[in-house]
Design an enzyme around this catalytic site. Structure first.
Site, PDB file in Angstrom:
ATOM      1  CG  ASP A   1      -1.909   1.138   1.201  1.00 59.89           C
ATOM      2  OD1 ASP A   1      -2.762   1.172   0.299  1.00 59.89           O
ATOM      3  OD2 ASP A   1      -1.820   2.007   2.092  1.00 59.89           O
TER       4      ASP A   1
ATOM      5  CE  LYS B   1      -1.545   5.161   1.468  1.00 58.17           C
ATOM      6  NZ  LYS B   1      -1.601   5.244   2.933  1.00 58.17           N
TER       7      LYS B   1
END
Length: 815
Positions: A679, A683
């Site tokens: 994750d 980003k």
């Protein structure tokens, strides 16, 4: 004196007639010396037309005639005292008998001439005016019925007669002097020729009658009483925000009327225009409302335009070919032909090369216009100097009107920006040199959307409305709805924005309401009235509604919605999303989405993809737009990992800290989904791409947090067992940090186009040293922020801050 004219809806029912009587009495009591002009009762002219046509076709007309009689008799019974009724019934019965005799004659001859039709139609006005004058006589004995056909003299062009001004003026003045002490009720719409034959004045005839009498008698005002509050900025049936205009000039009113505003008919204004008599449009059913004054000048106003008018159904004909170039008199030949054949041209535009002329006509005239052109220009077509013209149907005209346009730059830009942003294609444009009017031809299916979008664009004092279609009703979606509900009044008062959530869908159900779902009860309404969820159908319905200023919000973590983003952009709908899958997939997809959004003039906002509600994406965008150069980006963008390392100190074991984080809800059910760094990597990938680098996921150097044995454990329980087994690995890490007086941080870095994420040990001089809790932090080192980097820090997770980030993106759509 004043002239008061009441239209068919004002004299259509007993209740409306009571309002008319009240208005007239008030004017009479105020010593305004009113002269009253009435139309036929609502629906009567159409009914008389139908009866005449039925008679000419040999059909029975008795039932229609009976309903006409009943309609008038019902008014007499309701509004006139019994002792006064018989003479009125007798006179009206004579009128109806005369109508019956005429219809019998038409029935026998099987022929309906314009002259006969005018005579039959005249009874509508004669019946209404006689009847109302007798009702008013109860209250004002001076009331008197006047048949205008004795005083309004015309030529013999039955159906659309032209006024004999000199003779009419003489007769009207003489009549008024004779009856100066009376309250006159004058029939609208009708006149007579030199032989006394009844004629009618065509469309808007009753308004025209009022203007004729007002002009001849030098009235102080001509009041047109109808069923709307004056002339509005747009059609209120389509544009709910339309409002009444206090003042219009004659020119503005004529322009608006020509392009579809049916409140007043342009020829009506000519007699008033010549005498500079104001025309006031009033509402019979709201008599206290001041209405719209139409006068010689438009007065001072801050409005850049006065209104947006439209014709909903027109056809366009394009005539092109080399035979037109440099050919003097070609346009005159074309439009003289059309005028001679009574084909009205709504709009004309010609290319500067003189290679083509485009003009709009009523659809009923289009085929005949083509036939006439083919005959007139037969030789040019045969010689291939002209292309056989084709008809383009299902089009509409939208026009913005206002005298201030000629003094305000950027009017056309604002118009086309509003249309373009909403995906409305303009087929043709026309603007007069006076700059009172800019007209565009658009698709008929886009008219309602265009009217609302343009209305929002030009009337800044009104609230901009965003129509929202939201998928995902979990923590973030539900919290967003609560925030929108709580901030509704604030947005209206301070930001001039109204947000209507018109579509909601989750994985089970979907719901639509074009007026906006009530956000204080959205969940119950979705369950009760929602249909089975289908994302493809949801998006098709969103496109089909064709609302202006649409925003699609993706509050899911699903891969499926991203596959529709490109199609949504192509429908000129903006997207706000907290779902990072679309932006962190293949770079080609990332670039396609941006290019498509840019091409179609819509917004793609995704602030919450990185750092939840923190302004990270926007700060990076602003740095890039302002010409700054990014040297390095460092970031901690996982609230979960941030919490774990901030609490991994002193006597705490890594096992216990991870366990605690899971119990507090900071991690996924399997903590490896967070500690694996995927994750975080997504980003950083989005930031790198926004910084201008074509980076793929496989290009990111993703350093591990966990030993291999922890990552390969079969179950979550096995993972925790391995975590305990690897305790020494983590204790060594903690001991090193303490020995070097540093803290452990999992930091992503973008530098020279390379992205890496790894465990680092940072000292007190590093901006990430003092990070606490589950906060995110990012540091931008740029040409301008070289010595002291720009740092953004704050909560990087949680429904409240993420929903707030989506909220902020939403209110910036179209800004």
């Amino acid at each position: 004196m004043k002239v008061l004219k009441f239209g068919g809806t004002s004299v259509g029912t007993v209740e409306s007639l009571k309002a008319v009587l009240s208005i007239v009495k008030k004017s009479y009591d105020a010593k305004e010396k009113p002269l009253v002009v009435l139309s036929a009762m609502s629906g009567v002219t159409n009914l008389l037309t139908q009866l005449a046509e039925d008679a000419a076709e040999g059909k029975s007309f008795s039932d229609g005639l009976k309903s006409l009689e009943d309609k008038h008799f019902a008014v007499v019974k309701e509004l006139l005292a019994v002792k006064f009724q018989n003479p009125v019934f007798t006179k009206l019965k004579l009128f109806f008998n005369e109508i019956e005799d005429l219809l019998q004659g038409i029935f026998a001859l099987k022929e309906l001439s314009n002259q006969s039709k005018d005579l039959i139609l005249s009874y509508g006005e004669r019946c209404s005016n006689y009847m109302v004058s007798k009702v008013m006589e109860q209250y004002i004995p001076e009331s008197l019925f006047i048949d205008a056909s004795h005083y309004v003299k015309t030529d013999s062009d039955f159906g659309n007669a032209h006024l004999n001004e000199a003779l009419t003026e003489q007769l009207v003045k003489s009549m008024y002097i004779t009856h100066s002490d009376k309250l006159l009720f004058v029939t609208g719409f009708i006149g007579s020729n030199e032989n006394g034959r009844i004629t009618t004045l065509g469309r808007g005839g009753s308004d025209y009658t009022a203007a004729i009498f007002g002009s001849i008698l030098d009235a102080t005002a001509i009041e047109i009483w109808t069923d709307v509050n004056g002339m509005l900025t747009a059609d209120p049936r389509i544009v709910k925000k339309a409002f009444s205009l206090p003042v219009l000039s004659y020119t503005e009113a004529m322009e608006l009327s020509y392009f579809g505003a049916k409140v007043i008919y342009p020829p009506t204004m000519i007699p008033a225009f010549l005498k500079k008599i104001p025309i006031v449009i009033r509402n019979t059913f709201e008599p206290d409302f001041s209405g719209t004054v139409i006068q010689f000048d438009s007065g001072k106003t801050a409005l850049p335009i006065k209104g947006i008018s439209s014709i909903s159904d027109i056809s366009v004909i394009n005539l092109s070919g080399s035979g037109m170039i440099g050919k003097s008199g070609f346009s005159g030949r074309l439009f003289t032909l059309l005028a001679r054949e009574q084909i009205n041209v709504v709009l004309i535009t010609q290319s500067s090369s003189e290679h083509s002329i485009t003009f709009a006509v009523n659809p009923s005239d289009a085929k005949r216009a083509i036939q006439l052109i083919e005959i007139e220009f037969e030789l040019e077509i045969q010689a291939n100097k002209l292309v056989i013209p084709a008809i383009e149907d299902n089009l509409s005209v939208l026009a913005i009107v206002g005298e201030n346009m000629k003094r305000t730059p950027g009017m056309s830009g604002r118009l086309f920006a509003a249309l373009g942003r909403n995906g409305i294609n303009v087929r043709a444009i026309a603007q007069g040199s006076s700059e009172y009017n800019i007209s565009v031809i658009i698709g008929k299916e886009d008219l309602a959307k265009a009217l609302n979008a343009v209305h929002d664009a030009f009337f800044a004092e009104l609230k901009k409305t965003l129509h929202v279609f939201n998928i995902g009703t979990g923590n973030i979606g539900a919290t967003l709805f609560k925030q929108l509900e709580d901030q509704h009044d604030f947005l209206l008062d301070k930001n001039d924005i109204e947000i209507k959530v018109v579509g909601i869908s989750n994985s089970r159900k979907m719901l639509f309401n074009t007026e906006g779902v009530e956000l204080n009860n959205w969940s119950a309404e979705l369950e009760k009235n929602g249909s089975e969820a289908d994302l493809a159908l949801f998006i098709e319905k969103m496109k089909a509604l064709n609302l202006p200023n649409c925003v699609f919000i993706d509050n899911t973590a699903s891969k499926l919605p991203a596959t529709y983003y490109e199609d949504i952009f192509k429908s000129n709908i903006s997207i706000v999303t907290c779902n990072k899958i679309a932006n962190s997939g293949k770079y080609a997809q990332y670039k396609t989405l941006r290019d498509t959004a840019h091409k179609h003039g819509v917004d793609f906002f995704y602030e919450t993809n990185v750092g939840a509600g923190l302004p990270i994406v926007r700060v990076l965008k602003d740095l890039m737009l302002s010409g700054d150069r990014i040297l390095k980006i460092e970031a901690i963008l996982s609230g979960t990992i941030s919490y774990i390392f901030n609490n991994f100190k002193d006597y705490a074991t890594f096992f216990n800290v991870v366990k605690q984080a899971q119990e507090l809800g900071y991690t996924e059910p399997d903590p490896r989904d967070d500690l694996g760094g995927i994750d975080f990597m997504r980003k950083m990938l989005i930031l790198a791409r926004d910084a201008g680098y074509a980076v793929e996921a496989e290009d990111v150097d993703l350093g591990p947090i966990l030993p291999e044995a922890c990552l390969k454990a079969d179950t979550v329980d096995a993972f925790y067992a391995e975590l305990q087994n690897e305790n020494a690995y983590f204790e060594d890490m903690k001991a090193r940090a303490a020995r070097e007086k540093k803290v452990i941080r999992y930091i992503g870095k973008l530098e020279n186009g390379k992205v890496s994420i790894a465990i680092q040990f940072v000292d007190e001089n590093h901006p990430f040293y003092a990070l606490s809790g589950s906060d995110n932090i990012i540091s931008f080192t740029t040409e301008r922020y070289k010595e002291r980097p720009l740092v953004v820090k704050g909560p990087g997770a949680g429904a409240e801050v993420t929903a707030a980030g989506v909220f902020a993106d939403l209110v910036n759509v179209g800004a």
